[in-house]
Design an enzyme around this catalytic site. Sequence first.
Site, mmCIF file in Angstrom:
data_model
loop_
_atom_site.group_PDB
_atom_site.id
_atom_site.type_symbol
_atom_site.label_atom_id
_atom_site.label_comp_id
_atom_site.label_asym_id
_atom_site.label_seq_id
_atom_site.Cartn_x
_atom_site.Cartn_y
_atom_site.Cartn_z
ATOM 1 N N CYS A 111 48.985 39.384 47.731
ATOM 2 C CA CYS A 111 48.199 39.593 48.961
ATOM 3 C C CYS A 111 48.776 38.853 50.159
ATOM 4 C CB CYS A 111 46.753 39.162 48.739
ATOM 5 S SG CYS A 111 45.985 40.028 47.383
ATOM 6 N N HIS A 165 43.439 37.512 55.214
ATOM 7 C CA HIS A 165 43.454 38.530 54.161
ATOM 8 C C HIS A 165 42.010 38.876 53.815
ATOM 9 C CE1 HIS A 165 43.953 40.661 50.524
ATOM 10 N NE2 HIS A 165 43.574 39.679 49.739
ATOM 11 N N ASN A 218 39.639 45.400 49.528
ATOM 12 C CA ASN A 218 40.804 44.508 49.458
ATOM 13 C C ASN A 218 42.052 45.362 49.201
ATOM 14 O OD1 ASN A 218 42.835 42.767 48.682
ATOM 15 N ND2 ASN A 218 41.526 41.483 47.386
HETATM 16 O O1 UT7 Z 1 43.064 39.421 46.826
HETATM 17 C C1 UT7 Z 1 43.078 38.601 45.701
HETATM 18 C C2 UT7 Z 1 42.104 37.552 45.851
HETATM 19 N N1 UT7 Z 1 40.864 37.918 45.221
HETATM 20 C C3 UT7 Z 1 39.760 37.330 45.598
HETATM 21 O O2 UT7 Z 1 39.783 36.545 46.515
HETATM 22 C C4 UT7 Z 1 38.468 37.582 44.842
HETATM 23 C C5 UT7 Z 1 37.646 36.338 44.867
HETATM 24 N N2 UT7 Z 1 36.421 36.439 44.079
HETATM 25 C C6 UT7 Z 1 35.375 37.212 44.436
HETATM 26 O O3 UT7 Z 1 35.445 37.907 45.430
HETATM 27 C C7 UT7 Z 1 34.122 37.124 43.622
HETATM 28 O O4 UT7 Z 1 34.269 36.134 42.636
HETATM 29 C C8 UT7 Z 1 33.712 38.461 42.934
HETATM 30 C C9 UT7 Z 1 33.247 39.450 43.992
HETATM 31 C C10 UT7 Z 1 34.891 39.030 42.183
HETATM 32 C C11 UT7 Z 1 32.558 38.239 41.982
HETATM 33 O O5 UT7 Z 1 31.460 37.669 42.670
HETATM 34 P P1 UT7 Z 1 30.722 36.381 42.055
HETATM 35 O O6 UT7 Z 1 29.612 36.074 42.960
HETATM 36 O O7 UT7 Z 1 31.768 35.322 41.842
HETATM 37 O O8 UT7 Z 1 30.141 36.915 40.701
HETATM 38 P P2 UT7 Z 1 30.436 36.447 39.214
HETATM 39 O O9 UT7 Z 1 31.755 36.908 38.735
HETATM 40 O O10 UT7 Z 1 30.128 34.992 39.089
HETATM 41 O O11 UT7 Z 1 29.327 37.252 38.432
HETATM 42 C C12 UT7 Z 1 27.901 37.045 38.674
HETATM 43 C C13 UT7 Z 1 27.113 38.059 37.864
HETATM 44 C C14 UT7 Z 1 27.542 38.135 36.409
HETATM 45 O O12 UT7 Z 1 26.387 38.381 35.639
HETATM 46 P P3 UT7 Z 1 25.664 37.165 34.851
HETATM 47 O O13 UT7 Z 1 26.705 36.631 33.921
HETATM 48 O O14 UT7 Z 1 25.261 36.192 35.915
HETATM 49 O O15 UT7 Z 1 24.502 37.852 34.179
HETATM 50 C C15 UT7 Z 1 28.420 39.358 36.362
HETATM 51 O O16 UT7 Z 1 28.426 39.983 35.093
HETATM 52 O O17 UT7 Z 1 27.330 39.361 38.417
HETATM 53 C C16 UT7 Z 1 27.749 40.248 37.373
HETATM 54 N N3 UT7 Z 1 28.629 41.235 37.953
HETATM 55 C C17 UT7 Z 1 28.172 42.384 38.496
HETATM 56 N N4 UT7 Z 1 26.945 42.886 38.627
HETATM 57 C C18 UT7 Z 1 26.812 44.089 39.241
HETATM 58 C C19 UT7 Z 1 29.979 41.198 38.076
HETATM 59 N N5 UT7 Z 1 30.420 42.307 38.696
HETATM 60 C C20 UT7 Z 1 29.324 43.063 38.963
HETATM 61 C C21 UT7 Z 1 29.124 44.307 39.572
HETATM 62 N N6 UT7 Z 1 27.864 44.777 39.696
HETATM 63 N N7 UT7 Z 1 30.156 45.039 40.070
#
Ligand code: UT7
Length: 321
Positions: free
Chosen positions: A115, A248, A278
């Site tokens: 990225c 980014h 992204n």
């Molecule tokens: O360009 C490369 C760089 N990439 C990035 O910078 C990405 C950086 N990270 C992020 O943007 C975020 O971490 C994400 C958007 C990927 C995820 O958001 P988060 O707030 O960190 O969520 P999480 O992974 O901690 O998941 C929270 C909950 C989980 O459920 P439980 O375990 O709390 O019951 C996940 O299973 O959200 C759940 N979850 C979803 N729910 C509905 C994960 N993806 C989804 C989804 N829809 N698409």
Amino acid sequence: MNFKKSVLSSFETYLPERVVTNDDISKFVDTTHEWIFERTGIERRHLVEKNQYTHDIAVKSALKTLKSEGIGPLEIDAIIIATATSEKRCPSTSALVQGIIGASNAFAFDIQAACSGFIYALTVADSFIKSGIAKKILLISTETLSLFTDWSDRSTCILFGDGAGSCIVKENDDDDDCGIIATKLYADGTKPNLITIENSEKNNNHGHLTMQGRAVFKYAIEYMYKSMIEILEENCTTFDDIDWIIPHQANRRILESMSKMKGVPFEKIAITINEHANTSSASIPLVIDTYIKSGKIKKGDKLLLSAIGAGLVYGSALIKL
Ligand code: UT7
């Protein structure tokens, strides 16, 4: 030696025609528009059609840039492409593009800095201009992350979009101080597993992107801020002197948190993640072009670019447009 500055001109982009909304994605994985929008700021993304690849969308953007610049392909003497999603291991995407657009006087190579690719490529282009290796460089960031996405993994498939952005980097012949003021690159290769796309034959993951989202989120705030503040300090500049911060586009909440935690002025942060998702290295030129075309970014504006990506590799650039 008294180097002239390298200037950037003729920003253009190409976005594939197919638009996929959050509701569309919720039809095949367990997610909702509300979850995606609240957690990321993404509303929709453009995705390539079947048989449309990274070099195809690069060509479309490149031809628009040549037209805006008012030059033919033979006037280009280098093509540098930033991409993490080449269609082939070789030839490079830039060689394919060079052949298709007929830029037969240009040498061509790819840069893989995930990225952060646009900032890495910009740094190389700037050095080539200053050293006289090239006079007119076609710089392209082009990505088709949808082809490297596991469409059954809701934690990653919601995040990415496809697109390409391009511009010309050349010596500033005008009597002004416009151009690339500085760039600063970093790498922290001790965290290779945070974002990975394996070769398809390895680990049986079919070449899909995997990511430890929460950890990447934290590093994105720390490292993007570090690279911004260091380039500002080294150039005796502050956020007050900057017209637009062009980060980014990985997650709107990363940008909000960077503002809340570090004091980065949110009103100066340019954001298009809602429209593009992204798009890896293409995200910065997509933002710049969108903001130029809508009249928000103007000639003479001071821009602070910053990105982080798989590696981790990161960096910033300071530009007077
Ligand atoms: O360009 C490369 C760089 N990439 C990035 O910078 C990405 C950086 N990270 C992020 O943007 C975020 O971490 C994400 C958007 C990927 C995820 O958001 P988060 O707030 O960190 O969520 P999480 O992974 O901690 O998941 C929270 C909950 C989980 O459920 P439980 O375990 O709390 O019951 C996940 O299973 O959200 C759940 N979850 C979803 N729910 C509905 C994960 N993806 C989804 C989804 N829809 N698409």
